[in-house]
Design an enzyme around this catalytic site. Structure first.
Site, PDB file in Angstrom:
ATOM      1  N   CYS A 109      12.401  35.776  37.509  1.00  0.00           N
ATOM      2  CA  CYS A 109      11.096  35.127  37.306  1.00  0.00           C
ATOM      3  C   CYS A 109      10.783  34.105  38.402  1.00  0.00           C
ATOM      4  O   CYS A 109       9.658  34.052  38.915  1.00  0.00           O
ATOM      5  CB  CYS A 109      11.029  34.490  35.925  1.00  0.00           C
ATOM      6  SG  CYS A 109      12.489  33.534  35.460  1.00  0.00           S
TER       7      CYS A 109
ATOM      8  N   HIS B 205       7.153  28.198  35.221  1.00  0.00           N
ATOM      9  CA  HIS B 205       8.116  27.690  36.197  1.00  0.00           C
ATOM     10  C   HIS B 205       7.363  27.031  37.359  1.00  0.00           C
ATOM     11  O   HIS B 205       6.463  27.639  37.955  1.00  0.00           O
ATOM     12  CB  HIS B 205       8.974  28.825  36.745  1.00  0.00           C
ATOM     13  CG  HIS B 205       9.993  29.344  35.785  1.00  0.00           C
ATOM     14  ND1 HIS B 205      10.207  28.804  34.538  1.00  0.00           N
ATOM     15  CD2 HIS B 205      10.879  30.381  35.911  1.00  0.00           C
ATOM     16  CE1 HIS B 205      11.176  29.477  33.926  1.00  0.00           C
ATOM     17  NE2 HIS B 205      11.593  30.429  34.738  1.00  0.00           N
TER      18      HIS B 205
END
Length: 342
Positions: free
Chosen positions: A149, A241
């Site tokens: 990710c 993130h």
């Protein structure tokens, strides 16, 4: 046009739920099978899925009977794998041998020489490794993977910077707790805290990035020549993130030139259903991007960048379980269909 039948492996977990969310009412794909552990097999999905997303379970899957994870139980052309890496190591090849296209979110095969590690906006030509893979392994099907990710978020922003000549990349990540799974981080470990270690994460970013930006010569990928150094941190954010990135670029561009490159970035994939209108969104506010405000841009598929400064230094942010996981695999599958692999 008849829709392509798809299955989800590991359908009850966090990423499995994101796959179902991404595939609900998809114009090209239709969920025909949901597979999970033996304890869920034989029961309706709505009964066994501990649904954690901020939407209702799609009506289209509520009454689907969950099956055990076995190729003989699945009626589909492609399966999306949300399996843990240890299970994926044996299960995904079993499906590929039986003729399934496996779009995997697992780390198990990302660095295999003949398996694509693909981001459609960045290295679509690497999907042609499928032909090499089928020949090497004598499979009727294949495995394609999307990166970690954090790697995806960073790599999307690095693509426009190639014109300036990338020499080295340093990145410090601030990663959401959903990346560890719903039960992955104890509350008392993350409240009022930052954990400056995520097992294996730094190595994934440092190695995967080089494969993604490597040159494919028709037989294999030669890693990119630049260096990547990562430091990864778990922070008390649910989704999204955030990454502080330092890019050493050969042409030493000014921040305005980098900003323009981000704004002009157009991979030509707007016809794919999951591709956002703007893969990269530039935020000019001094305090953006922020997870709570920017993670859902482009239905979670856009990467937001900001704080572009001399150096070149900037901040990037993306939704880790959408752009960085399920959405990435679905976008890969859409490109596979376009290229004739489905």
């Amino acid at each position: 046009m008849a829709k392509i039948k798809v299955g989800v492996l590991g359908a009850t977990g966090n990423v499995g739920q994101r796959f179902i969310q991404a595939l609900d009412n998809h114009p090209w794909f239709e969920i025909s099978a949901l597979a999970a552990s033996e304890r869920s097999a034989g029961k309706k999905y709505g009964e066994v899925a501990d649904w954690k997303l901020g939407t209702e379970i799609p009506e289209s899957v509520e009454d689907i009977e969950v099956v055990a994870i076995d190729p003989k139980n699945i009626d589909a052309d492609i399966v999306f794998s949300a399996l843990p890496a240890d299970l994926a190591m044996t299960i995904e090849p079993a499906f590929a041998k039986e003729g399934f296209v496996v779009a995997s979110n697992a780390a198990s095969f990302r660095m295999e020489e003949d398996i694509p590690l693909a981001i459609p906006e960045v290295n679509p030509d690497h999907l042609d490794l499928i032909d090499v893979q089928k020949k090497n392994r004598n499979w009727d099907g294949c495995i394609i993977t999307n990166p970690n990710c954090s790697t995806i978020v960073m790599a999307v922003t690095l693509k426009p910077l190639l014109e300036f000549g990338i020499e080295s990349i340093n990145v410090a990540t601030m990663q959401a707790i959903s990346g560890a799974g719903y039960n992955g981080v104890y509350a008392m470990s993350i409240y009022d805290n930052i954990v400056p270690y995520i097992g294996g994460e730094e190595e994934k970013i440092e190695t995967e990035t080089l494969k993604i930006f490597g040159d494919f010569d028709g037989a294999k990928v030669k890693n990119a020549p630049f260096k990547v150094s990562a430091s990864c941190n778990r922070v008390p954010v649910i989704d999204g993130h955030t990454e502080a990135i330092w890019a050493t670029l050969a042409k030493n561009p000014k921040p305005d030139a980098v900003r323009d490159a981000f704004l002009k970035f157009d991979p030509g994939l707007s016809h794919l259903p999951t591709e956002p209108k703007h893969p990269i969104i530039v935020r000019d506010e001094p305090d953006r991007p922020q997870p709570r405000l920017d993670r859902d841009m482009g239905k979670g598929m856009s990467v937001s960048v900001g704080r572009i400064r001399e150096g070149i230094r900037y901040v990037a942010l993306g939704h880790n379980t959408v752009r960085g996981a399920a959405g990435a695999s679905v976008l890969n599958a859409e490109l596979l269909k376009e290229k004739g692999y489905l």
